[in-house]
Scaffold this motif. Structure first.
Motif, PDB file in Angstrom:
ATOM      1  N   SER A 283     -42.184  40.995  39.732  1.00 17.17           N
ATOM      2  CA  SER A 283     -43.431  41.860  39.831  1.00 17.17           C
ATOM      3  C   SER A 283     -43.265  43.178  40.873  1.00 17.17           C
ATOM      4  CB  SER A 283     -44.859  41.566  39.122  1.00 17.17           C
ATOM      5  OG  SER A 283     -45.276  40.695  39.784  1.00 17.17           O
ATOM      6  N   GLY A 284     -43.897  44.638  40.652  1.00 18.20           N
ATOM      7  CA  GLY A 284     -44.047  45.497  41.478  1.00 18.20           C
ATOM      8  C   GLY A 284     -45.071  45.967  41.388  1.00 18.20           C
ATOM      9  N   VAL A 385     -59.018  54.330  41.163  1.00 17.32           N
ATOM     10  CA  VAL A 385     -57.658  54.264  40.852  1.00 17.32           C
ATOM     11  C   VAL A 385     -57.192  53.475  39.640  1.00 17.32           C
ATOM     12  CG1 VAL A 385     -55.856  53.021  42.743  1.00 17.32           C
ATOM     13  CG2 VAL A 385     -57.970  54.262  43.645  1.00 17.32           C
ATOM     14  N   VAL A 386     -56.059  53.921  39.403  1.00 18.56           N
ATOM     15  CA  VAL A 386     -55.387  53.269  38.860  1.00 18.56           C
ATOM     16  C   VAL A 386     -54.243  52.174  39.450  1.00 18.56           C
ATOM     17  CG1 VAL A 386     -54.275  53.536  36.218  1.00 18.56           C
ATOM     18  CG2 VAL A 386     -55.624  54.973  36.583  1.00 18.56           C
ATOM     19  N   ASN A 387     -54.360  51.042  38.420  1.00 17.95           N
ATOM     20  CA  ASN A 387     -53.042  50.040  39.605  1.00 17.95           C
ATOM     21  C   ASN A 387     -52.646  49.804  38.023  1.00 17.95           C
ATOM     22  OD1 ASN A 387     -55.175  49.607  41.155  1.00 17.95           O
ATOM     23  ND2 ASN A 387     -56.579  48.105  40.751  1.00 17.95           N
ATOM     24  N   LEU A 388     -51.230  49.249  38.265  1.00 20.10           N
ATOM     25  CA  LEU A 388     -50.179  49.142  37.606  1.00 20.10           C
ATOM     26  C   LEU A 388     -49.699  48.320  38.498  1.00 20.10           C
ATOM     27  CD1 LEU A 388     -48.612  53.110  37.285  1.00 20.10           C
ATOM     28  CD2 LEU A 388     -50.034  51.807  36.068  1.00 20.10           C
ATOM     29  N   PHE A 389     -49.109  47.677  37.262  1.00 22.10           N
ATOM     30  CA  PHE A 389     -48.330  46.342  37.126  1.00 22.10           C
ATOM     31  C   PHE A 389     -46.839  46.546  36.565  1.00 22.10           C
ATOM     32  CE2 PHE A 389     -52.199  45.354  38.077  1.00 22.10           C
ATOM     33  CZ  PHE A 389     -52.266  44.039  39.606  1.00 22.10           C
ATOM     34  N   TYR A 390     -45.791  46.496  36.802  1.00 26.92           N
ATOM     35  CA  TYR A 390     -44.325  46.385  36.066  1.00 26.92           C
ATOM     36  C   TYR A 390     -43.960  45.076  36.915  1.00 26.92           C
ATOM     37  CZ  TYR A 390     -43.057  49.158  40.206  1.00 26.92           C
ATOM     38  OH  TYR A 390     -43.501  49.308  41.994  1.00 26.92           O
ATOM     39  N   ASN A 391     -42.262  44.682  36.067  1.00 26.55           N
ATOM     40  CA  ASN A 391     -41.936  43.407  35.909  1.00 26.55           C
ATOM     41  C   ASN A 391     -40.352  44.123  37.145  1.00 26.55           C
ATOM     42  OD1 ASN A 391     -42.614  42.316  33.523  1.00 26.55           O
ATOM     43  ND2 ASN A 391     -42.537  41.711  35.420  1.00 26.55           N
ATOM     44  N   VAL A 392     -39.673  44.467  38.151  1.00 28.20           N
ATOM     45  CA  VAL A 392     -38.874  44.094  38.268  1.00 28.20           C
ATOM     46  C   VAL A 392     -37.337  43.884  38.617  1.00 28.20           C
ATOM     47  CG1 VAL A 392     -39.823  45.713  40.541  1.00 28.20           C
ATOM     48  CG2 VAL A 392     -39.193  43.504  40.992  1.00 28.20           C
ATOM     49  N   ASP A 393     -36.617  44.235  38.708  1.00 26.99           N
ATOM     50  CA  ASP A 393     -35.325  43.588  38.747  1.00 26.99           C
ATOM     51  C   ASP A 393     -34.847  43.503  40.054  1.00 26.99           C
ATOM     52  OD1 ASP A 393     -32.839  42.560  38.610  1.00 26.99           O
ATOM     53  OD2 ASP A 393     -30.994  44.028  37.780  1.00 26.99           O
ATOM     54  N   PRO A 394     -34.975  41.948  40.607  1.00 29.34           N
ATOM     55  CA  PRO A 394     -34.810  41.399  42.232  1.00 29.34           C
ATOM     56  C   PRO A 394     -32.993  42.226  42.183  1.00 29.34           C
ATOM     57  CG  PRO A 394     -35.263  39.612  40.724  1.00 29.34           C
ATOM     58  CD  PRO A 394     -34.940  40.788  39.571  1.00 29.34           C
ATOM     59  N   ASN A 396     -31.307  44.866  41.423  1.00 24.88           N
ATOM     60  CA  ASN A 396     -31.394  46.378  41.712  1.00 24.88           C
ATOM     61  C   ASN A 396     -32.611  46.583  41.594  1.00 24.88           C
ATOM     62  OD1 ASN A 396     -30.325  48.563  41.144  1.00 24.88           O
ATOM     63  ND2 ASN A 396     -29.306  48.359  39.162  1.00 24.88           N
ATOM     64  N   ARG A 397     -32.877  46.266  42.660  1.00 23.54           N
ATOM     65  CA  ARG A 397     -34.137  47.464  42.748  1.00 23.54           C
ATOM     66  C   ARG A 397     -34.312  48.964  43.750  1.00 23.54           C
ATOM     67  NH1 ARG A 397     -38.487  43.534  44.492  1.00 23.54           N
ATOM     68  NH2 ARG A 397     -37.545  41.573  44.914  1.00 23.54           N
ATOM     69  N   LYS A 399     -33.664  51.059  41.593  1.00 30.48           N
ATOM     70  CA  LYS A 399     -34.550  51.486  39.852  1.00 30.48           C
ATOM     71  C   LYS A 399     -35.112  51.354  40.248  1.00 30.48           C
ATOM     72  CE  LYS A 399     -29.703  50.378  37.231  1.00 30.48           C
ATOM     73  NZ  LYS A 399     -29.341  50.078  36.013  1.00 30.48           N
ATOM     74  N   ASP A 400     -35.685  52.429  39.498  1.00 27.57           N
ATOM     75  CA  ASP A 400     -37.470  52.442  39.184  1.00 27.57           C
ATOM     76  C   ASP A 400     -37.989  51.733  38.350  1.00 27.57           C
ATOM     77  OD1 ASP A 400     -40.586  53.057  39.653  1.00 27.57           O
ATOM     78  OD2 ASP A 400     -39.813  55.771  38.134  1.00 27.57           O
ATOM     79  N   GLY A 401     -38.479  50.401  38.812  1.00 26.88           N
ATOM     80  CA  GLY A 401     -39.219  49.419  37.765  1.00 26.88           C
ATOM     81  C   GLY A 401     -39.914  49.198  37.327  1.00 26.88           C
ATOM     82  N   LEU A 402     -40.777  50.725  37.547  1.00 24.69           N
ATOM     83  CA  LEU A 402     -41.710  51.213  36.731  1.00 24.69           C
ATOM     84  C   LEU A 402     -41.514  51.885  35.070  1.00 24.69           C
ATOM     85  CD1 LEU A 402     -45.234  51.466  36.481  1.00 24.69           C
ATOM     86  CD2 LEU A 402     -44.673  53.965  37.347  1.00 24.69           C
ATOM     87  N   GLN A 403     -40.424  52.673  35.377  1.00 20.79           N
ATOM     88  CA  GLN A 403     -39.820  53.483  33.880  1.00 20.79           C
ATOM     89  C   GLN A 403     -38.781  51.648  33.221  1.00 20.79           C
ATOM     90  OE1 GLN A 403     -41.596  56.713  34.552  1.00 20.79           O
ATOM     91  NE2 GLN A 403     -40.256  56.426  32.803  1.00 20.79           N
ATOM     92  N   LEU A 404     -38.441  51.515  34.207  1.00 25.32           N
ATOM     93  CA  LEU A 404     -37.698  50.334  33.020  1.00 25.32           C
ATOM     94  C   LEU A 404     -38.710  49.305  32.558  1.00 25.32           C
ATOM     95  CD1 LEU A 404     -35.180  49.351  36.421  1.00 25.32           C
ATOM     96  CD2 LEU A 404     -34.648  50.584  34.269  1.00 25.32           C
ATOM     97  N   SER A 405     -40.105  48.918  32.732  1.00 32.29           N
ATOM     98  CA  SER A 405     -40.770  48.197  32.424  1.00 32.29           C
ATOM     99  C   SER A 405     -41.709  49.399  31.097  1.00 32.29           C
ATOM    100  CB  SER A 405     -42.224  48.047  32.975  1.00 32.29           C
ATOM    101  OG  SER A 405     -41.009  46.965  34.036  1.00 32.29           O
ATOM    102  N   SER A 406     -41.059  50.493  30.478  1.00 32.13           N
ATOM    103  CA  SER A 406     -42.328  51.478  29.707  1.00 32.13           C
ATOM    104  C   SER A 406     -41.158  50.621  28.625  1.00 32.13           C
ATOM    105  CB  SER A 406     -40.603  52.965  29.847  1.00 32.13           C
ATOM    106  OG  SER A 406     -41.518  53.483  28.818  1.00 32.13           O
TER     107      SER A 406
END
Length: 1285
Positions: A283-284, A385-394, A396-397, A399-406
């Motif tokens: 995650s990120g 402050v809004v905390n955004l948690f999202y998954n990432v692709d280890p 291919n870092r 890429k924007d992991g936030l948008q990929l977790s849309s």
């Protein structure tokens, strides 16, 4: 071919003819349908009629449980699955039953039209079931016919059926949705679809074709850039009668949604910030600082504790008071001299020294109470402050992991053809999720300037609006959102279990904490939380009550309360496999008769006496609010309640009901009656701590109702913007909200009527909040009913917009100051930052009092100057007066400037709130004699004869009165915002008179302030003599801008009075002129209803004054001898005056009394001929009337106050017209006697028809029987002997 709509009681006669017709087919119980009016009283989910050439050819009733008497309404699913081998997946929510259907035998296709209409109306409905009972020998007239229905059905027989040995059994006919409606298919659009889609889209949105050309769909489909894969266009095809596929609509979807943009500008926390997150995967984390707003709780606005906290938290520049109302620093600045030990001011510096002596007072006035007029006092804005948690692709870092977790996609456009049934748009929303099976949320962005599109309006029924954040981004769009479970999930109800208690408490957990302690709250809150003020008292009380009810329901099988959890999932599965999304608590309701005191309700449904329920508390996730009908329908099947009420008192503890916006609000009675008899309230069931017992007569109740009738929306899609929250504005808003309401309840009896409005009201900050405040407690007054802070001067029609309804539920209110109006682009600029767009703009922001000095409006208002134009001004006056009484107990002067009845009400407030009479100076300005036309106006706000007496009373109390003085100017400090001295000029002697001033209260008539005048001139709206120029249609020089209220001047040749008129009547005229209400054939521009005014007076007197507007100004001659004035005065200090014009019509009623009674019922008598009032003048001359007020409360007056009395008069008028037209020839005695007999018979028929509505038992001839032919004695059957007529 057929037109299908809901059946109403107006169709009863035609339905009776259809049922008695010999050439019809039917199934269901026909016997009970012979009395159609009675059958309308029974609950049915839908009653539909099919028409051909405006003639009814078919009628059907549908319900969510079968018409099998012994079978409980909530056990039909068990019965069906146990007795039949059902191969279809029926459930509580996807099934309805035929209870009765009849159609002409030569119109069998009408049955199909009825069935299709039900499927169109019920999007989640999959099956229609008809139950055929075993054949019994009966008359052919009662034989049921299922042959036409069988064409569309699958027939199921019970398990015991045998074609050889047991063929005559019960059977069910099941109609399947997808086997009957035209099939809809979906596919990805191709470039060849461009012409069909563009042609269809241009019918609803031609601007897009004009901007992008004829091939924008093909260009979008043929894109090859990297983002092209995120854009999906789906074509909807439907089969016609020849089974050919035709393009019926399209959906344009977009998966590239900027998550950061929406999180930064919209409140997305409750939607998971539009992200999908699995904590078990890599995650990120990202932080975004956003702006957050929260409305100040009502308890922290105008209460004494809130003022104490405001004073303590306001920095006064380090200046400390020395106890003499001046700062320690200012004390050293005063230049003084001493003679014989007396300190004297130096004349040259007198005004400066006076200011320094008042500086501490000035600081409080300027820096504390003036916050009432600022926006940030009512809306708290701060960073969080809004905390955004999202998954990432280890792997291919980059890429924007936030948008990929849309977890969201956008529905950009949806459009269907004109012949596509709009309700089936719901199926299109089902299909769009197949394009993005991994995403749960769908959003729609609607520009604020966009016109309402037909397809979008239908689609938005399944979306909910998202709140915007304060942001620097301009022209934000309105965002709507929905969730996958909203479209696919089933809402069901389950009885409360002990395991549910924690779930119920979780629903209160976040909202039961102060703002600064909530999980989503920032640490840097911009307002101070006051531990002395319990802003969450309502929630804490609701939790207390809910805990007690849960304990009672779980421990007592015979509990008076019903408690259900609302869950989403699959209704056929066990409770633990469905997700809890809400709960509902209710009990039997037995106090409906109490609502008739103040509310416009039908009095013809005693059959519902044991079928009414009161919703005590209901909480539901916002995504499921559109399921209101399903929830209450399911609730009815489980409880046998079919009429649901939700009632809360604004002056007591409030309880939640998240579905009240989907319930029909009950309108208070436009006119009140004199209450002759009142039945006492019954207490229903055990009374728990915290559960209020309502006082139906005195409490400020707001009432909602849902009778399980189909929902009908009323309103237009045009954008209305109203400036101001004045009485005329409130009356107009009430008309908008209740535009569906009629005297005969024709709409509310057949539908759940809801307004669909695009109305925005722009009002000054605090204006609306002050009007609706219920937390303020006056320490000087024992009762709210008799306190200046709570009393309103207006009629009950206007007062009830605050007391017995909350317009904020249906109307969008915006707080702000108006800068200007852009007439070309049609928007209002407020607060120098916000644009509010309109199609029609209504100017209603007039004033009651606005002071001008030498003809000029005040550009800068001193902080110790007050004009009472709203309740917010009353709060300012109350707390500034309290400061005077606390900080300057020994010396202060208050100048009251005015010469109308409101002036005396203001003086009464001062004296009853701690001001000694010798500290009040009443200055009465010279009243200019108006033009001849102005002198003819009837005005309820001035009464010269009474004011002479009031002046004598005030002088006896020690108040100094100065007459015929005109304010020329005042002395202020260097900042120009604090009055030290007020200088007046005497009209008679041309001398200058100066008064020291600590507080200046002006009641000088004036209808427009400087800010309004400046903004109108800046917008080039024609203004003349401080009045907005309009024509007879209230239209300004801009055809899209209208004005109404006290500040208008009509330029047309008007021959009637349009000033000092009835606010309700003005609102109705505007509704007609703007084509919002149905066309009124009897519409006229003249006013025919009285103007109502009430006020408090010194020495505990109350005045109520009603006046009729002049209908013909040119022909009216203002000669006193033309008017007949009658007065009474009795021993209990009640003075009454009634004025009759030259036609003997009551055009004035004045009541002055010490009894604190509400005299709204007098509106029924003003404007009536004196003979209609039981020969009022003749009785007065004969001396039989000792008090007009008592006379107008006698039982006979109840006839005149009935809601249908005007229609009764109209019928009599039609009868008398032929005789009146032949008056020149003189009517014969025979004609007179005939007409008299007809009129008497009409009166008796009127009493018979509405006898149940009257409190008094009016005698009728049939109450007394005549002697029979045998000469026997007549038995008394009428009223009791001690009854007095």
């Amino acid at each position: 071919m057929y037109s299908v709509r809901s059946a109403t009681k107006e169709n009863a006669q035609e339905l009776t003819l259809l049922i008695h017709d010999s050439h019809v087919k039917w199934f269901g119980n026909k016997r009970i349908k012979y009395d159609v009016k009675e059958s309308f009283k029974a609950y049915q989910t839908h009653r539909l009629i099919a028409l051909r050439d405006d003639s009814i050819v078919a009628f059907a009733e549908f319900r969510n449980y079968p018409a099998i008497g012994p079978l409980p309404s909530d056990n039909w699913l068990d019965w069906l699955l146990h007795r039949y081998c059902i191969t279809v997946s029926v459930s509580w929510l996807n099934t309805l039953f035929f209870t009765f259907c009849i159609y002409r035998e030569d119109e069998p296709e009408s049955l199909l039209a009825l069935i299709r209409e039900v499927f169109y109306r019920e999007n989640r409905l999959l099956y229609l079931i008809a139950v055929r009972m075993p054949y019994l020998a009966k008359h052919t007239h009662y034989i049921e016919h299922f042959d036409d229905l069988a064409k569309y059905c699958q027939i199921f027989y019970p398990r015991e059926f045998s074609i050889e040995s047991n063929a005559n059994t019960q059977s069910v006919f099941i109609v399947k949705r997808y086997g009957l409606l035209p099939a809809i298919t979906y596919r990805k659009a191709l470039a060849e679809d461009n012409d069909d889609i563009v042609e269809m889209h241009s019918r609803e949105l031609p601007e897009m074709r004009a901007a992008l050309g004829d091939f924008y769909i093909a260009e979008e489909l043929m894109r090859t850039d990297e983002d092209a894969k995120n854009s999906v266009i789906i074509v909807t095809e439907i089969q016609n009668e020849n089974h050919e596929s035709m393009t019926a609509g399209f959906m344009w979807l977009n998966a590239n949604v900027d998550i950061r943009y929406y999180v930064r500008n919209y409140e997305m926390e409750m939607f998971g910030n539009l992200l999908s997150f699995n904590p078990a995967k890599p995650s990120g984390f990202e932080e975004i600082t956003v702006m957050w707003t929260e409305r100040t709780p009502e308890a922290q606005l105008f209460t004494a504790a809130a003022m104490h906290e405001l004073c303590e938290s306001t920095v006064l520049g380090g200046i400390q008071s020395n106890g003499s109302s001046m700062s320690a620093t200012s004390l050293g600045k005063i230049k003084i001299s001493s003679i014989d030990g007396n300190i004297l001011d130096v004349p040259k510096k007198a005004s400066i020294d006076k200011f320094y002596a008042h500086e501490y007072l000035y600081l409080k006035f300027s820096y504390i109470f003036e916050k009432f007029g600022t926006l940030h006092y009512y809306i708290n804005k701060h960073d969080k402050v809004v905390n955004l948690f999202y998954n990432v692709d280890p792997k291919n870092r980059k890429k924007d992991g936030l948008q990929l977790s849309s977890n969201v996609f956008e529905l950009r456009f949806i459009c269907v053809s004109n012949d596509f049934p709009l309700p089936r748009l719901f199926n299109c929303l089902n299909a769009m999720y197949s394009a993005f099976p991994d995403r749960d949320y769908c959003i729609m962005a609607i520009p604020k300037t966009a016109t309402a599109l037909r397809s979008h309006v239908e689609a938005l029924k399944y979306f909910m609006p998202v709140a915007q954040r304060p942001t620097d981004v301009t022209n934000l769009q309105d965002i709507f959102i929905t969730h996958r479970s909203t479209i696919f999930g089933e809402i069901s109800l389950f009885p409360l279990q002990s395991e549910d208690i924690e779930l119920i408490m979780d629903m209160f957990r976040d909202v039961s904490k102060p703002a600064h302690e909530r999980p989503f709250s920032s640490a840097s809150v911009s307002f101070v939380y006051n531990s002395k003020i319990n802003a969450l008292a309502d929630i804490e009380n609701e939790i207390l009550v809910i805990k007690q009810i849960m304990a009672d329901v779980l421990s007592n099988e015979n509990s008076e309360y019903n408690f259900f959890t609302i869950r989403c999932g699959n209704s056929t599965k066990p409770v633990h496999e469905n997700t809890a999304v809400g709960y509902v608590v209710l009990r039997k309701y037995l106090n409906r008769h109490e609502l008739l005191h103040h509310f416009h309700l039908p009095n013809n449904d005693p059959h519902l006496e044991n079928e009414r329920a009161e919703i005590i508390s209901l909480r539901l996730h916002p995504l499921y609010h559109n399921c209101c009908d399903l929830i209450l329908r399911n609730l009815a099947a489980k409880t046998n309640y079919y009429d649901f009420y939700f009632i809360y008192a604004r002056n007591r503890f409030l309880f939640s009901n998240d579905l009240k916006s989907m319930m029909m609000q009950i309108e208070p009675s436009p006119r009140k009656k004199s209450f002759f008899k009142r039945r006492q309230t019954k207490t229903v069931g055990p009374t728990f701590e915290g559960l209020p017992e309502l006082d139906y007569f005195n409490d400020q109740l707001v009432v909602f109702r849902h009778k399980l009738s189909p929902t009908q929306w009323f309103g237009k899609n045009t954008r209305l913007v109203v400036l101001g929250f004045t009485p005329v504005a409130r009356a107009f808003l009430r008309q908008l909200v209740f535009q569906w309401n009629t005297k005969d309840h024709s709409n509310s009896e057949s539908f759940t009527c809801l307004p669909r409005l695009q109305v925005t009201v722009i009002a000054a900050p605090g204006l609306v909040e002050a009007e609706y405040d219920c937390m303020f407690q006056c320490s000087h007054c024992e009762s709210r009913k008799h306190c200046y802070m709570h009393c309103q001067n207006h009629s009950c029609y206007v007062r009830d917009t605050i007391k017995r309804m909350d317009l904020r539920l249906r109307i969008h209110f915006v707080a702000g100051h108006i800068d200007y109006i852009n007439r070309e682009r049609k928007y209002v600029k407020i607060n120098q930052t916000c644009d509010v767009h309109y199609d029609t703009l209504l100017l209603m922001n007039y004033k009651f009092f606005s002071l001008t000095i030498q003809g000029l409006h005040l550009s800068v208002v001193p902080c110790n100057f007050i004009e009472i134009n709203s309740r917010l001004d009353k709060f300012l006056l109350f707390y500034k007066l309290r400061v005077l009484n606390e900080d300057r107990k020994r010396q202060y002067k208050i100048i009251v400037y005015g010469t109308n009845l409101s002036t005396y009400e203001g003086i009464e407030f001062l004296m009853s709130h701690g001001v000694a009479p010798e500290r009040i100076v009443l200055v009465q300005p010279k009243v200019k004699i108006g033009t001849e036309e102005e002198q003819k106006l009837n005005c309820p706000y001035v009464d010269q004869n009474l004011q002479y007496l009031l002046d004598e009373m005030l002088e006896d109390l020690g108040i100094v009165i100065h007459r015929d003085l005109t304010l020329t100017h005042w002395e202020t400090n260097d900042m120009k915002d604090y009055i030290i001295e007020a200088i007046f000029t005497s009209f008679k002697f041309n001398k200058t008179v100066t008064f020291d001033c600590d507080l200046f209260i002006s009641f000088k008539d004036g209808y427009m302030d400087f800010a309004t005048l400046h903004s109108l001139k800046k917008s080039k709206i024609t203004v003349k003599d401080g009045m907005v120029v309009v024509n007879k249609n209230f239209q300004t020089n801009d055809p899209n801008i209208y004005a109404a209220g006290r500040f208008i001047k009509m330029i047309d040749n008007i021959n009637h009075q349009y000033q000092y008129t009835n606010a309700m009547e003005t609102a109705k005229k505007l509704m007609h002129i703007l084509h919002i209400s149905p066309s009124d054939l009897n519409f006229e521009y003249k006013y025919s209803q009285c103007t109502f005014f009430t006020a408090l007076l010194p020495l505990d007197y109350y005045i109520t004054k009603l006046t009729m507007p002049r209908r013909y100004m040119a022909s009216f001659v203002n000669i006193p001898c033309q008017k007949c004035t009658m007065t009474t005065y009795n021993e209990d200090s009640t003075f009454c005056r009634i004025g009759l014009n030259h036609k003997m019509i009551v055009d004035e009623i004045v009541i002055v009394t010490k009894h604190p009674i509400v005299l709204d019922f007098l509106e029924h008598f003003c404007g009536k001929h004196e003979t209609l009032l039981n020969n009022l003048k003749a009785r007065y001359v004969a001396g039989s009337i000792k008090c007009f007020l008592q006379f107008l409360q006698e039982p006979w007056t109840e006839l005149l106050t009935h809601v249908n009395f005007e229609e009764y008069q109209a019928e009599n008028h039609k009868i008398l017209m032929p005789m009146l037209q032949n008056m020149s020839r003189g009517p014969s005695n025979q004609l007179r006697e005939f007409n008299q007999h007809i009129l008497e018979q009409n009166l008796l028929d009127f009493i018979r028809k509405h006898r149940q509505d009257f409190c008094n038992e009016f005698a009728l001839p049939e109450d007394y029987c005549a002697e029979d032919t045998s000469g026997g004695n007549c038995k008394h059957v009428g009223p009791s002997p001690d009854y007095k007529f």
